[in-house]
Design an enzyme around this catalytic site. Structure first.
Site, PDB file in Angstrom:
ATOM      1  N   ASN A   7       0.210  -4.495   0.029  1.00  0.00           N
ATOM      2  CA  ASN A   7       1.151  -3.812  -0.861  1.00  0.00           C
ATOM      3  C   ASN A   7       0.636  -3.977  -2.295  1.00  0.00           C
ATOM      4  O   ASN A   7       0.791  -5.036  -2.891  1.00  0.00           O
ATOM      5  CB  ASN A   7       2.538  -4.462  -0.690  1.00  0.00           C
ATOM      6  CG  ASN A   7       3.564  -3.914  -1.665  1.00  0.00           C
ATOM      7  OD1 ASN A   7       3.311  -2.933  -2.366  1.00  0.00           O
ATOM      8  ND2 ASN A   7       4.720  -4.561  -1.715  1.00  0.00           N
ATOM      9  N   TRP A   8       0.005  -2.913  -2.782  1.00  0.00           N
ATOM     10  CA  TRP A   8      -0.616  -3.002  -4.125  1.00  0.00           C
ATOM     11  C   TRP A   8       0.439  -2.993  -5.241  1.00  0.00           C
ATOM     12  O   TRP A   8       0.125  -3.231  -6.388  1.00  0.00           O
ATOM     13  CB  TRP A   8      -1.579  -1.833  -4.340  1.00  0.00           C
ATOM     14  CG  TRP A   8      -2.787  -1.822  -3.448  1.00  0.00           C
ATOM     15  CD1 TRP A   8      -3.031  -2.628  -2.355  1.00  0.00           C
ATOM     16  CD2 TRP A   8      -3.933  -0.958  -3.571  1.00  0.00           C
ATOM     17  NE1 TRP A   8      -4.244  -2.308  -1.804  1.00  0.00           N
ATOM     18  CE2 TRP A   8      -4.822  -1.295  -2.517  1.00  0.00           C
ATOM     19  CE3 TRP A   8      -4.292   0.062  -4.446  1.00  0.00           C
ATOM     20  CZ2 TRP A   8      -6.052  -0.634  -2.340  1.00  0.00           C
ATOM     21  CZ3 TRP A   8      -5.505   0.715  -4.269  1.00  0.00           C
ATOM     22  CH2 TRP A   8      -6.384   0.359  -3.227  1.00  0.00           C
ATOM     23  N   LYS A   9       1.658  -2.639  -4.929  1.00  0.00           N
ATOM     24  CA  LYS A   9       2.736  -2.506  -5.930  1.00  0.00           C
ATOM     25  C   LYS A   9       2.275  -1.581  -7.063  1.00  0.00           C
ATOM     26  O   LYS A   9       1.516  -0.653  -6.806  1.00  0.00           O
ATOM     27  CB  LYS A   9       3.170  -3.893  -6.417  1.00  0.00           C
ATOM     28  CG  LYS A   9       3.520  -4.814  -5.226  1.00  0.00           C
ATOM     29  CD  LYS A   9       4.200  -6.080  -5.608  1.00  0.00           C
ATOM     30  CE  LYS A   9       4.483  -6.894  -4.348  1.00  0.00           C
ATOM     31  NZ  LYS A   9       5.207  -8.117  -4.617  1.00  0.00           N
ATOM     32  N   HIS A  95      11.915  -2.918   0.046  1.00  0.00           N
ATOM     33  CA  HIS A  95      11.293  -4.123  -0.526  1.00  0.00           C
ATOM     34  C   HIS A  95      12.286  -4.774  -1.497  1.00  0.00           C
ATOM     35  O   HIS A  95      13.041  -4.067  -2.172  1.00  0.00           O
ATOM     36  CB  HIS A  95      10.007  -3.728  -1.254  1.00  0.00           C
ATOM     37  CG  HIS A  95       9.191  -4.915  -1.661  1.00  0.00           C
ATOM     38  ND1 HIS A  95       9.506  -5.678  -2.752  1.00  0.00           N
ATOM     39  CD2 HIS A  95       8.115  -5.499  -1.096  1.00  0.00           C
ATOM     40  CE1 HIS A  95       8.640  -6.677  -2.846  1.00  0.00           C
ATOM     41  NE2 HIS A  95       7.781  -6.593  -1.853  1.00  0.00           N
ATOM     42  N   GLU A  97      11.948  -5.934  -4.332  1.00  0.00           N
ATOM     43  CA  GLU A  97      11.836  -5.466  -5.723  1.00  0.00           C
ATOM     44  C   GLU A  97      12.605  -4.160  -5.914  1.00  0.00           C
ATOM     45  O   GLU A  97      13.120  -3.893  -6.995  1.00  0.00           O
ATOM     46  CB  GLU A  97      10.352  -5.322  -6.097  1.00  0.00           C
ATOM     47  CG  GLU A  97       9.727  -6.695  -6.330  1.00  0.00           C
ATOM     48  CD  GLU A  97       8.244  -6.789  -6.044  1.00  0.00           C
ATOM     49  OE1 GLU A  97       7.567  -5.753  -5.937  1.00  0.00           O
ATOM     50  OE2 GLU A  97       7.756  -7.933  -5.928  1.00  0.00           O
ATOM     51  N   GLU A 165      10.430 -11.294   4.122  1.00  0.00           N
ATOM     52  CA  GLU A 165       9.856 -11.752   2.858  1.00  0.00           C
ATOM     53  C   GLU A 165      10.916 -12.518   2.077  1.00  0.00           C
ATOM     54  O   GLU A 165      11.730 -11.903   1.372  1.00  0.00           O
ATOM     55  CB  GLU A 165       9.391 -10.550   2.024  1.00  0.00           C
ATOM     56  CG  GLU A 165       8.310  -9.739   2.677  1.00  0.00           C
ATOM     57  CD  GLU A 165       7.508  -8.948   1.652  1.00  0.00           C
ATOM     58  OE1 GLU A 165       6.293  -9.110   1.628  1.00  0.00           O
ATOM     59  OE2 GLU A 165       8.104  -8.192   0.875  1.00  0.00           O
ATOM     60  N   GLY A 171       5.251 -13.538  -4.863  1.00  0.00           N
ATOM     61  CA  GLY A 171       4.563 -13.605  -6.150  1.00  0.00           C
ATOM     62  C   GLY A 171       4.731 -14.926  -6.868  1.00  0.00           C
ATOM     63  O   GLY A 171       4.422 -15.037  -8.062  1.00  0.00           O
ATOM     64  N   SER A 208       3.462 -14.629  -0.846  1.00  0.00           N
ATOM     65  CA  SER A 208       2.356 -15.524  -1.223  1.00  0.00           C
ATOM     66  C   SER A 208       1.410 -15.846  -0.067  1.00  0.00           C
ATOM     67  O   SER A 208       0.931 -16.970   0.043  1.00  0.00           O
ATOM     68  CB  SER A 208       2.896 -16.802  -1.868  1.00  0.00           C
ATOM     69  OG  SER A 208       3.596 -16.492  -3.059  1.00  0.00           O
ATOM     70  N   GLY A 229       0.938  -9.039  -1.001  1.00  0.00           N
ATOM     71  CA  GLY A 229       1.019  -8.428  -2.328  1.00  0.00           C
ATOM     72  C   GLY A 229      -0.210  -8.768  -3.155  1.00  0.00           C
ATOM     73  O   GLY A 229      -1.271  -8.170  -2.997  1.00  0.00           O
ATOM     74  N   GLY A 230      -0.075  -9.759  -4.014  1.00  0.00           N
ATOM     75  CA  GLY A 230      -1.131 -10.116  -4.978  1.00  0.00           C
ATOM     76  C   GLY A 230      -2.521 -10.239  -4.374  1.00  0.00           C
ATOM     77  O   GLY A 230      -3.498  -9.718  -4.934  1.00  0.00           O
TER      78      GLY A 230
HETATM   79  P1  PGA Z   1       2.990 -11.537  -2.733  1.00  0.00           P
HETATM   80  O1  PGA Z   1       3.904 -10.256  -2.452  1.00  0.00           O
HETATM   81  O2  PGA Z   1       1.984 -11.625  -1.596  1.00  0.00           O
HETATM   82  O3  PGA Z   1       2.335 -11.254  -4.055  1.00  0.00           O
HETATM   83  O4  PGA Z   1       3.882 -12.721  -2.767  1.00  0.00           O
HETATM   84  C1  PGA Z   1       4.317  -9.924  -1.153  1.00  0.00           C
HETATM   85  C2  PGA Z   1       5.170  -8.678  -1.193  1.00  0.00           C
HETATM   86  O5  PGA Z   1       6.021  -8.568  -2.090  1.00  0.00           O
HETATM   87  O6  PGA Z   1       5.041  -7.776  -0.341  1.00  0.00           O
END
Ligand code: PGA
Length: 246
Positions: A7-9, A95, A97, A165, A171, A208, A229-230
């Protein structure tokens, strides 16, 4: 087969995306992974990334879709059918977010899930509790409510992915322990079977995930892959996670 989705966001421009995708393709050509790998770039890069990965054994996913079928007067929205036209196979929905920043409710996520399935996409429906909810001993209750509200009955028997999640692990560098994940994924599996969704729903862990913890997390019972994500923004971090998913 397990699934690892990146997930590149809201990260990436065309140049950076090209570089990242080329690095991933080179790694894949050095040895096909034992899992399905999906890249979920932001919307403006879906066409480019889709072109770059065509025929390369990598899948495309989007980060959201409209709850309207369209086409029509819905400024700023992208329909599930449009994503399918871009060769997306997956779409991340609900998600945290988006739930937090855009007030997405379970109801809305359920409508989006229906649209995604109708367009032939596989939804990756995200659930997860906040730190306060976990500390109050309410993690399973909260996640259970999200599952019940976010999966429409019409999704039964359809290809479906659920990503657990925990919000406090996204993050932050904090990861749920393997025993936390085992307890939640076991509970999720039971809930899904109890609700009639069948045992074939893939359950991803997200929050993470890094090369250093991927192997341990992917070995946990009822973990069928990762939502990353990251660490999905760098080939040298993402690919070892893919490889940990054997
Ligand atoms: P993260 O994000 O790996 O940066 O913690 C995961 C996500 O929100 O899908």
């Amino acid at each position: 087969m397990k699934l690892v989705a990146g997930n590149w966001k809201m990260n990436g421009d065309r140049r950076g995306a090209q570089h990242l995708v080329e690095s991933l393709i080179a790694r894949r050509n050095a040895g096909a992974p034992a899992c399905t790998v999906a890249l979920c770039p932001p919307a403006q890069l879906l066409g480019l990334v889709g072109d770059l990965i065509a025929g390369q054994g990598l899948e495309l996913g989007a980060q959201d879709c409209s709850d309207e079928a369209g086409p029509g007067a819905f400024t700023g929205e992208i329909s599930a059918a449009m994503l399918a036209d871009l060769r997306c196979r997956f779409v991340i929905l609900g998600h945290s977010e988006r739930r937090q920043r855009h007030q997405e409710t379970d109801d809305l996520v359920a409508r989006k899930t229906e649209r995604a399935l109708a367009a032939g996409l596989t939804p990756i429906v995200c659930v997860g509790e906040s730190l306060a909810e976990r500390e109050a001993g309410k993690a399973q209750e909260v996640v259970g409510r999200q599952i019940q509200g976010s999966l429409p009955p019409s999704a039964k028997g359809k290809p479906l992915v659920v990503a657990y999640e925990p919000i406090w692990a996204i993050g932050t560098g904090k990861t749920a322990t393997p025993s936390d994940v085992e307890a939640m994924h076991g509970a999720l599996r039971k809930m899904l079977i109890g609700l009639g969704f069948g045992a074939n729903v893939r359950l991803l862990y997200g929050g993470s995930v890094k090369p250093a913890n991927a192997k341990e997390l992917m070995a946990v019972a009822n973990v069928d892959g990762a939502l990353v994500g990251g660490a999905s923004l760098k080939a040298e971090e993402f690919w070892p996670i893919v490889q940990a998913c054997a």
